[in-house]
Design a protein around this motif. Structure first.
Motif, PDB file in Angstrom:
ATOM      1  N   GLU A 151      12.510  18.435  63.056  1.00 33.24           N
ATOM      2  CA  GLU A 151      12.227  17.442  62.022  1.00 33.24           C
ATOM      3  C   GLU A 151      11.566  18.040  60.788  1.00 33.24           C
ATOM      4  O   GLU A 151      11.470  17.386  59.736  1.00 33.24           O
ATOM      5  N   GLN A 152      11.105  19.291  60.904  1.00 32.12           N
ATOM      6  CA  GLN A 152      10.459  19.958  59.780  1.00 32.12           C
ATOM      7  C   GLN A 152      11.408  20.876  59.010  1.00 32.12           C
ATOM      8  O   GLN A 152      11.062  21.399  57.963  1.00 32.12           O
ATOM      9  N   GLU A 153      12.618  21.061  59.539  1.00 29.78           N
ATOM     10  CA  GLU A 153      13.577  21.940  58.882  1.00 29.78           C
ATOM     11  C   GLU A 153      14.098  21.287  57.602  1.00 29.78           C
ATOM     12  O   GLU A 153      14.346  20.081  57.569  1.00 29.78           O
ATOM     13  N   PRO A 154      14.273  22.082  56.534  1.00 37.89           N
ATOM     14  CA  PRO A 154      14.810  21.527  55.291  1.00 37.89           C
ATOM     15  C   PRO A 154      16.265  21.097  55.451  1.00 37.89           C
ATOM     16  O   PRO A 154      17.005  21.669  56.257  1.00 37.89           O
ATOM     17  N   VAL A 155      16.658  20.083  54.708  1.00 35.78           N
ATOM     18  CA  VAL A 155      18.041  19.592  54.746  1.00 35.78           C
ATOM     19  C   VAL A 155      18.945  20.587  54.045  1.00 35.78           C
ATOM     20  O   VAL A 155      18.647  21.058  52.940  1.00 35.78           O
ATOM     21  N   THR A 156      20.063  20.923  54.676  1.00 39.88           N
ATOM     22  CA  THR A 156      21.030  21.838  54.073  1.00 39.88           C
ATOM     23  C   THR A 156      22.153  21.046  53.395  1.00 39.88           C
ATOM     24  O   THR A 156      22.285  19.830  53.581  1.00 39.88           O
ATOM     25  N   LYS A 157      22.951  21.728  52.609  1.00 34.88           N
ATOM     26  CA  LYS A 157      24.107  21.086  51.964  1.00 34.88           C
ATOM     27  C   LYS A 157      25.062  20.512  53.008  1.00 34.88           C
ATOM     28  O   LYS A 157      25.658  19.456  52.807  1.00 34.88           O
ATOM     29  N   LYS A 158      25.181  21.230  54.123  1.00 37.11           N
ATOM     30  CA  LYS A 158      26.059  20.760  55.190  1.00 37.11           C
ATOM     31  C   LYS A 158      25.544  19.451  55.769  1.00 37.11           C
ATOM     32  O   LYS A 158      26.317  18.526  56.030  1.00 37.11           O
ATOM     33  N   ASP A 159      24.209  19.376  55.976  1.00 33.34           N
ATOM     34  CA  ASP A 159      23.616  18.142  56.498  1.00 33.34           C
ATOM     35  C   ASP A 159      23.880  16.966  55.567  1.00 33.34           C
ATOM     36  O   ASP A 159      24.128  15.840  56.016  1.00 33.34           O
ATOM     37  N   ALA A 160      23.803  17.220  54.256  1.00 40.58           N
ATOM     38  CA  ALA A 160      23.954  16.160  53.260  1.00 40.58           C
ATOM     39  C   ALA A 160      25.408  15.957  52.833  1.00 40.58           C
ATOM     40  O   ALA A 160      25.676  15.142  51.942  1.00 40.58           O
ATOM     41  N   ASN A 161      26.317  16.702  53.455  1.00 43.53           N
ATOM     42  CA  ASN A 161      27.747  16.598  53.120  1.00 43.53           C
ATOM     43  C   ASN A 161      28.019  16.863  51.638  1.00 43.53           C
ATOM     44  O   ASN A 161      28.848  16.207  51.006  1.00 43.53           O
TER      45      ASN A 161
END
Length: 229
Positions: A151-161
């Motif tokens: 839950e502390q990992e930054p959001v990646t481009k892949k996560d955000a599509n």
């Protein structure tokens, strides 16, 4: 005067011998990646220093000492490369300091670490709370590798599509202090004509006007002109 000349000669010999040997030992030695390479670096420096300032040490003895130490280091590194058991003995192995968010006090004590040390190492990773950490591993070189909680990992481009554009190039310097870095142009299969066209588009007529120019991932260049006197 004779003393100055003798010291200068010994210094020059020591400098170039040490430079040659450290280049021969490779980048791993320069990075002090393990206790062994760290100690080797100190030993080589001490031998070279003693050879320069201590007149009772013959030059040939100093050079022999440096060469023999370097050969022994290369032999040990070769054994370490070929034998996992020898590698553990010589270089040590990683230690898990925090496991699934739990601080392992016995492992900390075995590595002579306290919570102030752990906090400092975590802050160097931009982590200011142990609560953010899932795993923390103390590497053989003393650095801390950290895996944050999911839950502390930054959001990646892949996560955000978010659509991803592949990189055309690795960012590289093309001009430094008015001089073209030919090796980087060649590495990326670029020509001077292409570089000059890019500079002209940015209003730069002469390479000597540029202090620093960098090739960007998308193929564009970032230019920093020299300061006007």
């Amino acid at each position: 005067m004779e003393t100055i000349i003798t010291t200068s000669i010994r210094t020059l010999i020591g400098f170039f011998v040490l430079l040659f040997l450290t280049r021969m030992l490779g980048k791993k030695q320069l990075s002090n990646i393990t206790f062994f390479t760290y100690i080797t670096g100190i030993a080589l420096g001490n031998i070279a220093g003693d050879m320069v300032v201590h007149r009772d040490i013959k030059l040939i003895d100093g050079v022999t000492g440096l060469t023999l130490w370097s050969i022994l280091t290369l032999m040990i590194e070769y054994v370490s490369l070929k034998s996992p058991k020898a590698r553990v003995i010589l270089d040590g192995e990683p230690s898990i300091i925090i496991k699934k968010g739990k601080i392992l006090e016995k492992v900390m004590a075995a590595n002579k670490l306290n919570m102030d040390d752990i906090s400092m190492l975590l802050r160097a990773k931009n982590i200011f709370s142990v609560a953010e950490v899932d795993y923390a591993i103390l590497e053989p070189n003393g650095q801390l590798s950290v895996l944050k909680k999911a839950e502390q990992e930054p959001v990646t481009k892949k996560d955000a599509n978010i659509p991803i554009t592949p990189r055309k190039y690795i960012p590289s310097e093309l001009i430094v202090d008015g001089k073209i870095v030919q090796s980087n142009l060649k590495e990326h299969n670029l020509k001077e004509e292409w570089l000059m066209n890019q500079l002209n588009k940015l209003g730069v007529k002469n390479v000597k006007e540029v202090f620093y120019a960098e090739l960007q991932a998308d193929g564009k260049i970032n230019v920093d002109k020299k300061a006007q006197n």
